[in-house]
Design a protein around this motif. Structure first.
Motif, short mmCIF file in Angstrom:
data_model
loop_
_atom_site.label_atom_id
_atom_site.label_comp_id
_atom_site.label_asym_id
_atom_site.label_seq_id
_atom_site.Cartn_x
_atom_site.Cartn_y
_atom_site.Cartn_z
N PRO A 63 9.31 11.63 8.03
CA PRO A 63 9.98 10.34 7.84
C PRO A 63 9.84 9.83 6.41
O PRO A 63 8.83 10.08 5.74
N ALA A 64 10.85 9.12 5.95
CA ALA A 64 10.82 8.55 4.61
C ALA A 64 9.74 7.47 4.51
O ALA A 64 9.54 6.69 5.45
N ASN A 65 9.02 7.46 3.39
CA ASN A 65 8.04 6.41 3.14
C ASN A 65 8.73 5.15 2.64
O ASN A 65 9.82 5.21 2.06
N LYS A 66 8.09 4.01 2.86
CA LYS A 66 8.59 2.75 2.31
C LYS A 66 8.07 2.59 0.89
O LYS A 66 6.87 2.69 0.65
N VAL A 67 8.98 2.36 -0.06
CA VAL A 67 8.61 2.28 -1.47
C VAL A 67 9.22 1.02 -2.09
O VAL A 67 10.40 0.72 -1.85
N SER A 68 8.43 0.31 -2.86
CA SER A 68 8.94 -0.82 -3.65
C SER A 68 8.54 -0.61 -5.11
O SER A 68 7.51 -0.01 -5.40
N THR A 229 3.97 2.94 1.09
CA THR A 229 3.24 2.91 2.35
C THR A 229 3.48 4.23 3.07
O THR A 229 4.62 4.59 3.36
N ALA A 230 2.40 4.97 3.33
CA ALA A 230 2.55 6.33 3.87
C ALA A 230 1.55 6.54 5.00
O ALA A 230 0.63 5.74 5.22
N LYS A 231 1.75 7.66 5.73
CA LYS A 231 0.82 8.08 6.77
C LYS A 231 0.21 9.42 6.38
O LYS A 231 0.93 10.39 6.18
N LEU A 232 -1.11 9.44 6.26
CA LEU A 232 -1.80 10.68 5.96
C LEU A 232 -1.98 11.46 7.25
O LEU A 232 -2.51 10.93 8.23
N ALA A 233 -1.52 12.74 7.21
CA ALA A 233 -1.63 13.61 8.39
C ALA A 233 -0.98 12.99 9.61
O ALA A 233 -1.39 13.25 10.74
N ASP A 234 0.04 12.16 9.39
CA ASP A 234 0.80 11.57 10.48
C ASP A 234 0.01 10.57 11.31
O ASP A 234 0.44 10.14 12.37
N LYS A 235 -1.19 10.17 10.84
CA LYS A 235 -2.03 9.29 11.64
C LYS A 235 -2.61 8.12 10.85
O LYS A 235 -2.69 7.01 11.35
N LEU A 236 -3.05 8.38 9.63
CA LEU A 236 -3.81 7.38 8.88
C LEU A 236 -2.90 6.61 7.93
O LEU A 236 -2.24 7.19 7.08
N ASP A 237 -2.85 5.29 8.08
CA ASP A 237 -2.01 4.44 7.22
C ASP A 237 -2.71 4.22 5.88
O ASP A 237 -3.85 3.73 5.84
N VAL A 238 -2.03 4.59 4.81
CA VAL A 238 -2.58 4.40 3.47
C VAL A 238 -1.52 3.75 2.57
O VAL A 238 -0.32 3.85 2.83
N THR A 239 -2.00 3.11 1.52
CA THR A 239 -1.12 2.53 0.51
C THR A 239 -1.41 3.21 -0.83
O THR A 239 -2.57 3.29 -1.25
N GLN A 240 -0.36 3.72 -1.46
CA GLN A 240 -0.48 4.38 -2.75
C GLN A 240 0.23 3.54 -3.81
O GLN A 240 1.44 3.32 -3.71
N VAL A 241 -0.52 3.06 -4.80
CA VAL A 241 0.05 2.27 -5.88
C VAL A 241 0.00 3.11 -7.15
O VAL A 241 -1.08 3.50 -7.61
N THR A 242 1.18 3.41 -7.70
CA THR A 242 1.26 4.27 -8.88
C THR A 242 1.78 3.47 -10.07
O THR A 242 2.81 2.81 -9.98
N ASP A 243 1.02 3.52 -11.15
CA ASP A 243 1.43 2.90 -12.42
C ASP A 243 2.07 3.97 -13.30
O ASP A 243 1.40 4.93 -13.69
N TYR A 244 3.37 3.81 -13.58
CA TYR A 244 4.13 4.78 -14.36
C TYR A 244 4.37 4.27 -15.78
O TYR A 244 4.41 3.07 -16.03
N GLU A 245 4.57 5.23 -16.69
CA GLU A 245 4.98 4.91 -18.05
C GLU A 245 5.96 5.95 -18.54
O GLU A 245 5.75 7.17 -18.33
#
Length: 330
Positions: A63-68, A229-245
Protein backbone atom coordinates in the motif's frame (compact mmCIF):
# COMPACT_ATOMS: atom_id res chain seq x y z
CA UNK A 1 7.48 -20.71 3.68
CA UNK A 2 5.59 -18.45 6.08
CA UNK A 3 5.29 -14.70 5.50
CA UNK A 4 8.69 -13.11 5.84
CA UNK A 5 7.17 -9.98 7.31
CA UNK A 6 6.06 -12.03 10.32
CA UNK A 7 9.49 -13.59 10.68
CA UNK A 8 11.33 -10.31 10.34
CA UNK A 9 9.07 -8.44 12.69
CA UNK A 10 10.15 -10.89 15.41
CA UNK A 11 7.11 -10.43 17.60
CA UNK A 12 6.34 -14.11 17.39
CA UNK A 13 9.92 -14.76 18.48
CA UNK A 14 9.52 -12.44 21.45
CA UNK A 15 6.27 -14.07 22.50
CA UNK A 16 7.44 -17.64 22.04
CA UNK A 17 10.92 -17.19 23.44
CA UNK A 18 13.27 -14.28 22.75
CA UNK A 19 16.29 -16.54 22.70
CA UNK A 20 15.36 -17.84 19.26
CA UNK A 21 17.01 -15.81 16.48
CA UNK A 22 14.81 -15.05 13.52
CA UNK A 23 15.42 -16.87 10.24
CA UNK A 24 15.74 -14.35 7.42
CA UNK A 25 15.96 -16.65 4.44
CA UNK A 26 14.98 -20.31 4.13
CA UNK A 27 17.49 -22.19 2.04
CA UNK A 28 16.94 -25.08 -0.35
CA UNK A 29 18.15 -28.35 1.11
CA UNK A 30 21.67 -29.50 0.24
CA UNK A 31 20.26 -32.93 -0.58
CA UNK A 32 16.92 -34.65 -0.20
CA UNK A 33 16.23 -36.30 3.13
CA UNK A 34 16.94 -40.03 3.13
CA UNK A 35 13.88 -42.22 3.70
CA UNK A 36 13.67 -44.07 6.99
CA UNK A 37 14.56 -47.78 6.76
CA UNK A 38 11.58 -50.16 6.77
CA UNK A 39 10.63 -51.68 10.11
CA UNK A 40 10.27 -55.46 10.17
CA UNK A 41 6.83 -56.98 10.72
CA UNK A 42 5.11 -53.63 10.26
CA UNK A 43 3.29 -51.93 7.44
CA UNK A 44 5.67 -49.93 5.20
CA UNK A 45 5.54 -46.23 6.01
CA UNK A 46 3.26 -44.16 3.88
CA UNK A 47 4.98 -41.63 1.66
CA UNK A 48 4.91 -38.06 2.95
CA UNK A 49 2.39 -35.94 1.05
CA UNK A 50 4.00 -33.33 -1.17
CA UNK A 51 3.43 -29.71 -0.13
CA UNK A 52 0.80 -27.98 -2.24
CA UNK A 53 2.27 -26.34 -5.31
CA UNK A 54 1.20 -22.86 -6.41
CA UNK A 55 -1.54 -23.16 -8.97
CA UNK A 56 -2.02 -19.58 -10.06
CA UNK A 57 -0.37 -16.19 -10.14
CA UNK A 58 1.42 -14.91 -7.02
CA UNK A 59 0.80 -11.27 -6.22
CA UNK A 60 1.82 -8.92 -3.42
CA UNK A 61 0.58 -5.34 -3.07
CA UNK A 62 2.46 -2.76 -1.02
CA UNK A 63 0.00 0.00 0.00
CA UNK A 64 1.06 3.58 -0.67
CA UNK A 65 2.44 5.47 2.33
CA UNK A 66 0.98 8.81 3.40
CA UNK A 67 3.48 11.60 2.65
CA UNK A 68 3.39 15.34 3.31
CA UNK A 69 6.01 17.87 2.18
CA UNK A 70 6.91 21.28 3.62
CA UNK A 71 9.34 23.68 1.95
CA UNK A 72 11.81 25.18 4.44
CA UNK A 73 13.86 27.43 2.16
CA UNK A 74 13.68 27.78 -1.66
CA UNK A 75 17.42 28.17 -2.26
CA UNK A 76 19.30 30.92 -4.08
CA UNK A 77 19.37 31.69 -7.78
CA UNK A 78 16.94 30.88 -10.54
CA UNK A 79 14.13 28.70 -9.25
CA UNK A 80 12.41 25.99 -11.26
CA UNK A 81 9.85 23.30 -10.47
CA UNK A 82 11.83 20.05 -10.16
CA UNK A 83 9.74 17.04 -11.18
CA UNK A 84 9.93 13.36 -12.05
CA UNK A 85 9.05 13.28 -15.73
CA UNK A 86 8.60 10.78 -18.51
CA UNK A 87 6.35 10.26 -21.53
CA UNK A 88 4.02 7.40 -22.38
CA UNK A 89 6.05 4.72 -24.12
CA UNK A 90 9.39 5.75 -22.57
CA UNK A 91 11.59 2.81 -21.57
CA UNK A 92 14.56 2.65 -19.23
CA UNK A 93 16.98 -0.15 -18.34
CA UNK A 94 17.60 -0.27 -14.59
CA UNK A 95 19.32 -2.34 -11.90
CA UNK A 96 17.81 -2.42 -8.41
CA UNK A 97 19.99 -3.71 -5.55
CA UNK A 98 18.60 -4.32 -2.05
CA UNK A 99 20.15 -5.27 1.30
CA UNK A 100 18.65 -6.43 4.57
CA UNK A 101 20.18 -7.14 7.98
CA UNK A 102 18.73 -7.69 11.45
CA UNK A 103 20.35 -7.72 14.88
CA UNK A 104 18.70 -9.28 17.93
CA UNK A 105 20.09 -8.57 21.42
CA UNK A 106 18.87 -10.23 24.59
CA UNK A 107 20.24 -9.45 28.06
CA UNK A 108 22.94 -11.93 29.06
CA UNK A 109 23.31 -13.41 25.59
CA UNK A 110 25.54 -12.53 22.64
CA UNK A 111 23.90 -10.55 19.82
CA UNK A 112 22.42 -12.62 16.99
CA UNK A 113 23.05 -11.09 13.57
CA UNK A 114 21.04 -12.13 10.52
CA UNK A 115 22.33 -10.83 7.18
CA UNK A 116 21.31 -11.87 3.68
CA UNK A 117 23.18 -11.40 0.39
CA UNK A 118 22.41 -8.38 -1.76
CA UNK A 119 19.32 -8.94 -3.92
CA UNK A 120 19.79 -7.71 -7.48
CA UNK A 121 17.01 -7.23 -10.04
CA UNK A 122 17.70 -6.10 -13.60
CA UNK A 123 15.01 -5.15 -16.07
CA UNK A 124 13.22 -2.51 -18.07
CA UNK A 125 10.74 0.11 -16.94
CA UNK A 126 8.08 1.31 -19.34
CA UNK A 127 5.79 4.29 -18.80
CA UNK A 128 2.38 3.00 -19.81
CA UNK A 129 0.39 6.24 -19.53
CA UNK A 130 0.37 9.75 -18.08
CA UNK A 131 -2.84 11.10 -16.57
CA UNK A 132 -4.04 14.71 -16.55
CA UNK A 133 -2.17 15.39 -13.29
CA UNK A 134 1.12 14.05 -14.62
CA UNK A 135 1.02 10.77 -12.71
CA UNK A 136 2.93 8.08 -14.60
CA UNK A 137 1.56 4.53 -14.62
CA UNK A 138 4.54 2.26 -15.21
CA UNK A 139 5.69 -1.34 -15.22
CA UNK A 140 9.12 -2.74 -14.34
CA UNK A 141 9.61 -6.08 -16.08
CA UNK A 142 12.43 -8.02 -14.43
CA UNK A 143 14.60 -9.90 -16.92
CA UNK A 144 17.20 -11.36 -14.51
CA UNK A 145 17.99 -11.79 -10.82
CA UNK A 146 21.28 -12.16 -8.99
CA UNK A 147 22.76 -12.27 -5.48
CA UNK A 148 26.00 -10.77 -4.23
CA UNK A 149 27.95 -11.86 -1.18
CA UNK A 150 27.81 -9.57 1.85
CA UNK A 151 30.29 -9.68 4.73
CA UNK A 152 28.76 -11.46 7.70
CA UNK A 153 25.99 -13.16 5.74
CA UNK A 154 25.12 -16.66 6.92
CA UNK A 155 23.63 -17.38 3.49
CA UNK A 156 26.00 -18.10 0.56
CA UNK A 157 25.13 -15.98 -2.46
CA UNK A 158 25.24 -18.99 -4.78
CA UNK A 159 22.59 -20.73 -2.71
CA UNK A 160 20.52 -17.56 -2.33
CA UNK A 161 20.36 -17.28 -6.12
CA UNK A 162 18.15 -20.38 -6.11
CA UNK A 163 15.57 -18.52 -4.02
CA UNK A 164 15.75 -15.44 -6.24
CA UNK A 165 15.31 -17.66 -9.28
CA UNK A 166 11.69 -18.11 -8.14
CA UNK A 167 11.13 -14.48 -9.22
CA UNK A 168 11.31 -15.37 -12.91
CA UNK A 169 8.67 -13.42 -14.80
CA UNK A 170 8.28 -10.76 -12.09
CA UNK A 171 6.45 -7.59 -13.15
CA UNK A 172 6.22 -4.62 -10.77
CA UNK A 173 3.56 -1.99 -11.45
CA UNK A 174 2.77 1.31 -9.76
CA UNK A 175 2.22 5.01 -10.39
CA UNK A 176 4.77 7.76 -9.85
CA UNK A 177 3.57 11.25 -9.01
CA UNK A 178 5.58 14.15 -10.47
CA UNK A 179 6.72 14.95 -6.90
CA UNK A 180 8.08 11.41 -6.34
CA UNK A 181 5.30 9.95 -4.20
CA UNK A 182 4.06 6.57 -5.38
CA UNK A 183 0.75 4.78 -5.44
CA UNK A 184 0.12 1.17 -4.42
CA UNK A 185 2.94 -1.03 -5.74
CA UNK A 186 2.02 -4.50 -7.04
CA UNK A 187 4.44 -7.37 -7.62
CA UNK A 188 3.09 -10.22 -9.76
CA UNK A 189 4.43 -13.54 -11.04
CA UNK A 190 2.18 -15.59 -13.29
CA UNK A 191 4.01 -18.91 -12.76
CA UNK A 192 5.27 -19.02 -9.17
CA UNK A 193 7.22 -21.80 -7.45
CA UNK A 194 7.04 -22.88 -3.83
CA UNK A 195 9.73 -20.29 -3.02
CA UNK A 196 8.07 -17.35 -4.76
CA UNK A 197 5.92 -16.16 -1.85
CA UNK A 198 8.94 -15.83 0.44
CA UNK A 199 11.03 -14.11 -2.21
CA UNK A 200 8.25 -11.57 -2.81
CA UNK A 201 8.12 -10.83 0.92
CA UNK A 202 11.84 -10.04 0.80
CA UNK A 203 11.16 -7.50 -1.94
CA UNK A 204 8.20 -6.12 -0.03
CA UNK A 205 10.53 -5.29 2.85
CA UNK A 206 13.40 -3.87 0.82
CA UNK A 207 12.16 -2.29 -2.43
CA UNK A 208 13.50 1.29 -2.51
CA UNK A 209 11.54 4.54 -2.66
CA UNK A 210 12.57 7.91 -4.10
CA UNK A 211 12.94 11.41 -2.65
CA UNK A 212 9.69 13.37 -2.53
CA UNK A 213 9.84 16.92 -3.95
CA UNK A 214 8.19 20.18 -2.89
CA UNK A 215 5.48 21.72 -5.07
CA UNK A 216 7.20 25.11 -5.14
CA UNK A 217 9.97 26.10 -7.56
CA UNK A 218 13.43 25.68 -5.99
CA UNK A 219 17.09 26.41 -6.61
CA UNK A 220 20.39 24.95 -5.38
CA UNK A 221 20.48 25.14 -1.59
CA UNK A 222 16.74 24.58 -1.23
CA UNK A 223 15.69 22.60 1.83
CA UNK A 224 12.43 20.82 2.52
CA UNK A 225 11.00 18.23 4.88
CA UNK A 226 8.96 15.15 3.99
CA UNK A 227 6.97 13.27 6.63
CA UNK A 228 6.01 9.67 5.83
CA UNK A 229 3.66 7.48 7.84
CA UNK A 230 4.56 3.85 7.18
CA UNK A 231 4.16 0.32 8.53
CA UNK A 232 7.30 -1.65 9.31
CA UNK A 233 6.88 -5.32 8.38
CA UNK A 234 3.19 -4.64 7.82
CA UNK A 235 2.63 -4.34 11.58
CA UNK A 236 4.56 -1.56 13.29
CA UNK A 237 3.45 2.06 12.76
CA UNK A 238 6.42 4.39 12.32
CA UNK A 239 6.94 7.98 11.24
CA UNK A 240 9.89 8.86 9.00
CA UNK A 241 10.86 12.54 8.78
CA UNK A 242 13.41 13.28 6.05
CA UNK A 243 15.22 16.59 5.67
CA UNK A 244 16.22 17.06 2.01
CA UNK A 245 18.53 19.54 0.31
CA UNK A 246 19.07 20.23 -3.38
CA UNK A 247 22.87 20.19 -3.46
CA UNK A 248 23.62 20.44 -7.19
CA UNK A 249 22.09 21.22 -10.60
CA UNK A 250 24.09 20.39 -13.70
CA UNK A 251 22.46 20.52 -17.11
CA UNK A 252 19.40 18.28 -16.96
CA UNK A 253 20.29 16.58 -13.66
CA UNK A 254 19.45 17.45 -10.07
CA UNK A 255 21.24 15.96 -7.04
CA UNK A 256 19.41 15.65 -3.73
CA UNK A 257 20.68 14.50 -0.35
CA UNK A 258 18.61 13.68 2.71
CA UNK A 259 18.79 12.48 6.31
CA UNK A 260 15.93 10.60 7.98
CA UNK A 261 14.79 10.27 11.58
CA UNK A 262 12.45 7.42 12.57
CA UNK A 263 10.08 7.59 15.54
CA UNK A 264 7.02 5.74 16.79
CA UNK A 265 4.74 5.46 19.79
CA UNK A 266 4.64 2.41 22.06
CA UNK A 267 2.36 -0.21 20.53
CA UNK A 268 0.57 -3.40 21.57
CA UNK A 269 0.89 -5.95 18.78
CA UNK A 270 -1.19 -8.81 20.12
CA UNK A 271 -0.66 -11.95 22.25
CA UNK A 272 0.66 -9.82 25.10
CA UNK A 273 3.57 -8.44 23.09
CA UNK A 274 4.48 -4.76 23.24
CA UNK A 275 6.86 -2.70 21.13
CA UNK A 276 8.61 0.31 22.69
CA UNK A 277 11.61 2.61 22.15
CA UNK A 278 11.11 2.96 18.40
CA UNK A 279 13.83 5.06 16.81
CA UNK A 280 16.11 5.10 13.80
CA UNK A 281 18.10 7.06 11.25
CA UNK A 282 18.76 6.95 7.53
CA UNK A 283 20.44 8.67 4.60
CA UNK A 284 19.64 9.05 0.93
CA UNK A 285 21.22 10.52 -2.19
CA UNK A 286 19.53 10.70 -5.57
CA UNK A 287 20.19 12.25 -8.96
CA UNK A 288 17.12 13.01 -11.07
CA UNK A 289 17.44 13.40 -14.84
CA UNK A 290 14.87 15.26 -16.90
CA UNK A 291 12.74 12.77 -18.86
CA UNK A 292 13.79 9.72 -16.79
CA UNK A 293 11.30 7.77 -14.69
CA UNK A 294 13.77 6.24 -12.21
CA UNK A 295 16.52 8.39 -10.66
CA UNK A 296 19.96 7.14 -9.65
CA UNK A 297 19.47 6.45 -5.96
CA UNK A 298 21.36 5.11 -2.95
CA UNK A 299 19.66 4.97 0.45
CA UNK A 300 19.68 3.14 3.77
CA UNK A 301 17.58 3.25 6.91
CA UNK A 302 17.90 1.49 10.27
CA UNK A 303 15.00 1.09 12.68
CA UNK A 304 15.49 0.00 16.29
CA UNK A 305 12.87 -1.11 18.80
CA UNK A 306 12.36 -3.23 21.92
CA UNK A 307 9.92 -6.15 22.14
CA UNK A 308 8.53 -7.45 25.44
CA UNK A 309 5.88 -10.03 26.26
CA UNK A 310 5.68 -9.77 30.05
CA UNK A 311 7.10 -13.26 30.53
CA UNK A 312 10.44 -13.73 28.82
CA UNK A 313 11.88 -10.26 29.40
CA UNK A 314 12.85 -7.93 26.60
CA UNK A 315 14.68 -8.20 23.30
CA UNK A 316 16.22 -5.30 21.39
CA UNK A 317 16.08 -5.36 17.59
CA UNK A 318 17.69 -3.37 14.81
CA UNK A 319 16.49 -3.78 11.21
CA UNK A 320 18.58 -2.20 8.45
CA UNK A 321 17.41 -1.87 4.85
CA UNK A 322 19.50 -0.50 2.00
CA UNK A 323 18.71 0.06 -1.66
CA UNK A 324 20.36 1.36 -4.80
CA UNK A 325 18.82 2.08 -8.21
CA UNK A 326 21.17 2.40 -11.16
CA UNK A 327 19.68 3.33 -14.56
CA UNK A 328 21.70 2.27 -17.59
CA UNK A 329 23.64 5.06 -19.27
CA UNK A 330 22.26 6.11 -22.61
Amino acid sequence: MSRLSTLLFLVATACGGPSKPVQLAPLPADKPAEPAPPVADKQPPRPEPEPPKPTGPAEVTVPANKVSVKLVTPGKGKRVAVRYSSKAGDKQQVEVAMDFAAKQTETGKPPADQIIPTIVLAGETETKSIDKDGNAAYALTVSSTDARDVAGSQVPAEKFKIILGSLAGLVITSTLNPNGSVGDLTMRIDRPTDMTAGALELLRMTFPTFPVLPAEPIAVGAKWQATTTAKLADKLDVTQVTDYELVAHKGTTWTIKGTTKVTGTDQDVGDGAKITAIKGTGTTEATLADGALYPTTKASIETQFTATDGKEGKVDFALKVGGAVTPAKK
